[in-house]
Design an enzyme around this catalytic site. Sequence first.
Site, PDB file in Angstrom:
ATOM      1  N   SER A 169      57.706   4.274  28.685  1.00 12.98           N
ATOM      2  CA  SER A 169      58.752   3.604  29.460  1.00 12.98           C
ATOM      3  C   SER A 169      59.194   2.311  28.787  1.00 12.98           C
ATOM      4  O   SER A 169      60.249   1.766  29.125  1.00 12.98           O
ATOM      5  CB  SER A 169      58.252   3.318  30.878  1.00 12.98           C
ATOM      6  N   ASP A 320      47.598   3.213  33.423  1.00 14.09           N
ATOM      7  CA  ASP A 320      46.506   2.343  32.970  1.00 14.09           C
ATOM      8  C   ASP A 320      45.349   2.344  33.964  1.00 14.09           C
ATOM      9  O   ASP A 320      44.176   2.485  33.591  1.00 14.09           O
ATOM     10  CB  ASP A 320      47.012   0.916  32.753  1.00 14.09           C
ATOM     11  N   ARG A 394      40.857  -1.623  27.575  1.00  8.47           N
ATOM     12  CA  ARG A 394      40.633  -0.911  28.835  1.00  8.47           C
ATOM     13  C   ARG A 394      39.418   0.019  28.766  1.00  8.47           C
ATOM     14  O   ARG A 394      38.744   0.228  29.773  1.00  8.47           O
ATOM     15  CB  ARG A 394      41.890  -0.153  29.253  1.00  8.47           C
ATOM     16  N   LYS A 419      42.469  -8.752  24.354  1.00  6.84           N
ATOM     17  CA  LYS A 419      43.870  -8.311  24.404  1.00  6.84           C
ATOM     18  C   LYS A 419      44.525  -8.685  25.724  1.00  6.84           C
ATOM     19  O   LYS A 419      45.700  -9.042  25.765  1.00  6.84           O
ATOM     20  CB  LYS A 419      43.936  -6.801  24.171  1.00  6.84           C
TER      21      LYS A 419
END
EC number: 2.5.1.19
Length: 434
Positions: A169, A320, A394, A419
């Site tokens: 996106s 995410d 993550r 990050k």
Amino acid sequence: MEFLDLGPFSRASGTIRLPGSKSISNRVLLLAALAEGETTITNLLDSDDTRVMLDALEKLGVRLKRDGDTCVVTGTRGAFTARTADLFLGNAGTAVRPLTAALAVNGGDYRIHGVPRMHERPIGDLVDGLRQLGARIDYEENEGYPPLRIRPGQINADAPITVRGDVSSQFLTSLLMTLPLLRTESGVSTVQVDGELISKPYIEITIKLMERFGIKVERHGWHQFVVPAGQRYQSPGTIMVEGDASSASYFLAAGALGGGPLRVEGVGRASIQGDVGFADALIKMGANLQMGDDWIEVRGVGHDSGKLEPIDMDCNLIPDAAMTIAVAALFADGATTLRNIASWRVKETDRLAAMATELRKVGAKVQEGEDYLVIEPPEKLTPNAAIDTYDDHRMAMCFSLVSLGGVPVRINDPKCVGKTFPDYFERFTALAQP
């Protein structure tokens, strides 16, 4: 290699105030830089990704004054003063994609590059869209990927631009944020989306933030976006970055797995981030959860077994935060299926393959498809698993939750969380108890 040993923990409770959202921070920085007037940004995230954006803006001639989590940006009225720049942007997709678009119409000579993984993350669909405007962009190495060389082009935004929506996106976000910088004879600039648009909530973030800076975007379904001409970015004066909803997911899951009460402040019912939808997924998995406008609190799960319920979920809207569901699935009473997560493959690492590999290390049976995972939890978690993080923040944060299963876990390269959340592990261990 550096590593961090966590746990074993069995409880998690307390209150945490979230750092600012990465997605919002980098969007707001660029919009403020392109606006007319001075913008004071508060609760700005301090992380690797925001630092490379700030450094790039300074190289492009933007005046910045930083003080803690506050940054005052003096806008450039739609055009960067630096006509040449070599910009290193690390592995920050939220910097590489929007800056590529903004610089493509700025009339200068620029080079955009990053870490090796950034040079493996696709940008071809965005470049194709910008070339439809007349932008001159060349690939220095592999077709469709950074590093990029941008030169002055003959820009014309009268004809509609077509961009694919099924890879990232951020390509659409980058085009939308750039269109107000252009003049058209037709009176409008139009972007048509080819195919299914993924991660729609991130587009909503973009449109709402553009509105804060005085730009109206007309959305016709999810396939056509129109920006009326004659608009200019105007500073809103002051804007606060809300807490990072993706980062919230780890603590909300910890509140479910560790009994709570665990309150997360900075996101809630009023959030503009799609990843706040993780709270709904957690409720479906049986968590006791309450939500206010800017807070969410979890108090364990509602079953005597203490286990979560397995779910079968389309994760397109929360890509995410869906990673957190994958690890929470280790604590479910049955197999969990996560669907529509093909976008994981072009993130900081191939997250589908990485997640499957690391879940197996702690005892799960995992079926990996092109765009789905099926996770069958083990009877008992494997203690002392050494989790590889693939330089992916993550992955590191998600797998910290394994320690709440009463087993120690080792996180390799823990500093990769810089990050988006440099002090994540300090904040996590302050809430977790044996």
